[in-house]
Design a protein around this motif. Structure first.
Motif, PDB file in Angstrom:
ATOM      1  N   THR A 133      -3.100   0.782  10.312  1.00 57.06           N
ATOM      2  CA  THR A 133      -3.533   0.339   8.988  1.00 57.06           C
ATOM      3  C   THR A 133      -3.153   1.425   7.992  1.00 57.06           C
ATOM      4  O   THR A 133      -3.505   2.593   8.161  1.00 57.06           O
ATOM      5  CB  THR A 133      -5.049   0.100   8.956  1.00 57.06           C
ATOM      6  OG1 THR A 133      -5.369  -0.906   9.923  1.00 57.06           O
ATOM      7  CG2 THR A 133      -5.510  -0.360   7.590  1.00 57.06           C
ATOM      8  N   LEU A 134      -2.426   1.025   6.953  1.00 58.77           N
ATOM      9  CA  LEU A 134      -1.989   1.974   5.937  1.00 58.77           C
ATOM     10  C   LEU A 134      -3.112   2.232   4.939  1.00 58.77           C
ATOM     11  O   LEU A 134      -3.987   1.384   4.743  1.00 58.77           O
ATOM     12  CB  LEU A 134      -0.747   1.435   5.232  1.00 58.77           C
ATOM     13  CG  LEU A 134       0.479   1.253   6.136  1.00 58.77           C
ATOM     14  CD1 LEU A 134       1.629   0.634   5.359  1.00 58.77           C
ATOM     15  CD2 LEU A 134       0.903   2.576   6.745  1.00 58.77           C
ATOM     16  N   PRO A 135      -3.085   3.392   4.276  1.00 61.40           N
ATOM     17  CA  PRO A 135      -4.135   3.729   3.306  1.00 61.40           C
ATOM     18  C   PRO A 135      -4.170   2.757   2.129  1.00 61.40           C
ATOM     19  O   PRO A 135      -3.172   2.114   1.806  1.00 61.40           O
ATOM     20  CB  PRO A 135      -3.733   5.128   2.816  1.00 61.40           C
ATOM     21  CG  PRO A 135      -2.743   5.638   3.778  1.00 61.40           C
ATOM     22  CD  PRO A 135      -2.109   4.460   4.430  1.00 61.40           C
ATOM     23  N   THR A 187       4.959 -14.299   4.879  1.00 61.76           N
ATOM     24  CA  THR A 187       3.751 -13.936   4.128  1.00 61.76           C
ATOM     25  C   THR A 187       3.580 -12.425   4.076  1.00 61.76           C
ATOM     26  O   THR A 187       2.685 -11.933   3.406  1.00 61.76           O
ATOM     27  CB  THR A 187       2.509 -14.559   4.776  1.00 61.76           C
ATOM     28  OG1 THR A 187       2.423 -14.105   6.133  1.00 61.76           O
ATOM     29  CG2 THR A 187       2.575 -16.072   4.745  1.00 61.76           C
ATOM     30  N   TYR A 188       4.440 -11.692   4.795  1.00 54.32           N
ATOM     31  CA  TYR A 188       4.338 -10.245   4.847  1.00 54.32           C
ATOM     32  C   TYR A 188       5.050  -9.597   3.668  1.00 54.32           C
ATOM     33  O   TYR A 188       5.864 -10.210   2.995  1.00 54.32           O
ATOM     34  CB  TYR A 188       4.922  -9.711   6.153  1.00 54.32           C
ATOM     35  CG  TYR A 188       4.283 -10.294   7.384  1.00 54.32           C
ATOM     36  CD1 TYR A 188       2.898 -10.331   7.511  1.00 54.32           C
ATOM     37  CD2 TYR A 188       5.043 -10.827   8.404  1.00 54.32           C
ATOM     38  CE1 TYR A 188       2.302 -10.869   8.627  1.00 54.32           C
ATOM     39  CE2 TYR A 188       4.451 -11.370   9.527  1.00 54.32           C
ATOM     40  CZ  TYR A 188       3.080 -11.390   9.633  1.00 54.32           C
ATOM     41  OH  TYR A 188       2.495 -11.925  10.742  1.00 54.32           O
ATOM     42  N   ARG A 238      -3.164  -8.234   3.057  1.00 55.80           N
ATOM     43  CA  ARG A 238      -4.635  -8.173   2.907  1.00 55.80           C
ATOM     44  C   ARG A 238      -5.262  -7.060   3.730  1.00 55.80           C
ATOM     45  O   ARG A 238      -6.141  -6.353   3.264  1.00 55.80           O
ATOM     46  CB  ARG A 238      -5.255  -9.521   3.278  1.00 55.80           C
ATOM     47  CG  ARG A 238      -5.043 -10.557   2.209  1.00 55.80           C
ATOM     48  CD  ARG A 238      -5.729 -11.869   2.550  1.00 55.80           C
ATOM     49  NE  ARG A 238      -4.762 -12.915   2.291  1.00 55.80           N
ATOM     50  CZ  ARG A 238      -4.280 -13.741   3.182  1.00 55.80           C
ATOM     51  NH1 ARG A 238      -4.695 -13.700   4.418  1.00 55.80           N
ATOM     52  NH2 ARG A 238      -3.383 -14.639   2.851  1.00 55.80           N
ATOM     53  N   SER A 239      -4.800  -6.910   4.961  1.00 52.62           N
ATOM     54  CA  SER A 239      -5.393  -5.902   5.844  1.00 52.62           C
ATOM     55  C   SER A 239      -4.650  -4.568   5.803  1.00 52.62           C
ATOM     56  O   SER A 239      -5.163  -3.578   6.301  1.00 52.62           O
ATOM     57  CB  SER A 239      -5.406  -6.419   7.285  1.00 52.62           C
ATOM     58  OG  SER A 239      -4.079  -6.560   7.769  1.00 52.62           O
TER      59      SER A 239
END
Length: 117
Positions: free
Chosen positions: A73-75, A92-93, A108-109
């Motif tokens: 997960t990126l900041p 969608t990416y 989103r995540s």
């Protein structure tokens, strides 16, 4: 005798459980392309053209101290995400460059879903 057979079956099931769970994982660690979600990504034959596109766009690279692997997960702050052009497929990416590597990210995540070599 019956207890020994049951014990052997239970032991075999316990040994096989981690292998079964690992076989079902969609995450690959390392530089191999891997996908977490089954959503549309960039087709293999279009990746060289996409890499050229990213270089032409001169997307600024973001640095993080961790290894770049699928699932990271990126900041929240400091990373800019860019739309993937339609000519590379409907996805969608978003993409960005982290530690010199182009990655596809679920916006989103902020999770890396694919590392493009």
């Amino acid at each position: 005798m019956r207890n020994r057979i049951l014990a052997l079956v239970a032991l075999a099931a316990a040994i096989d459980s981690p292998l079964t769970a690992q076989a079902q994982s969609g995450v690959t660690v390392g530089r191999a392309p891997a996908v977490i979600d089954s959503g549309p990504t960039i087709a293999v034959e279009q990746r060289p053209a996409f890499r050229e596109y990213v270089v032409e766009q001169r997307v600024p690279a973001f640095s993080i101290p961790d290894r770049i692997i699928v699932g990271t997960t990126l900041p929240e702050a400091g990373v800019t995400y860019y739309d993937v052009p339609q000519r590379f497929g409907a996805t969608t990416y978003r993409y960005t460059v982290v530690n010199g590597e182009t990655v596809l990210v679920e916006p989103r995540s902020r999770r890396i879903v694919e590392v493009l070599d």
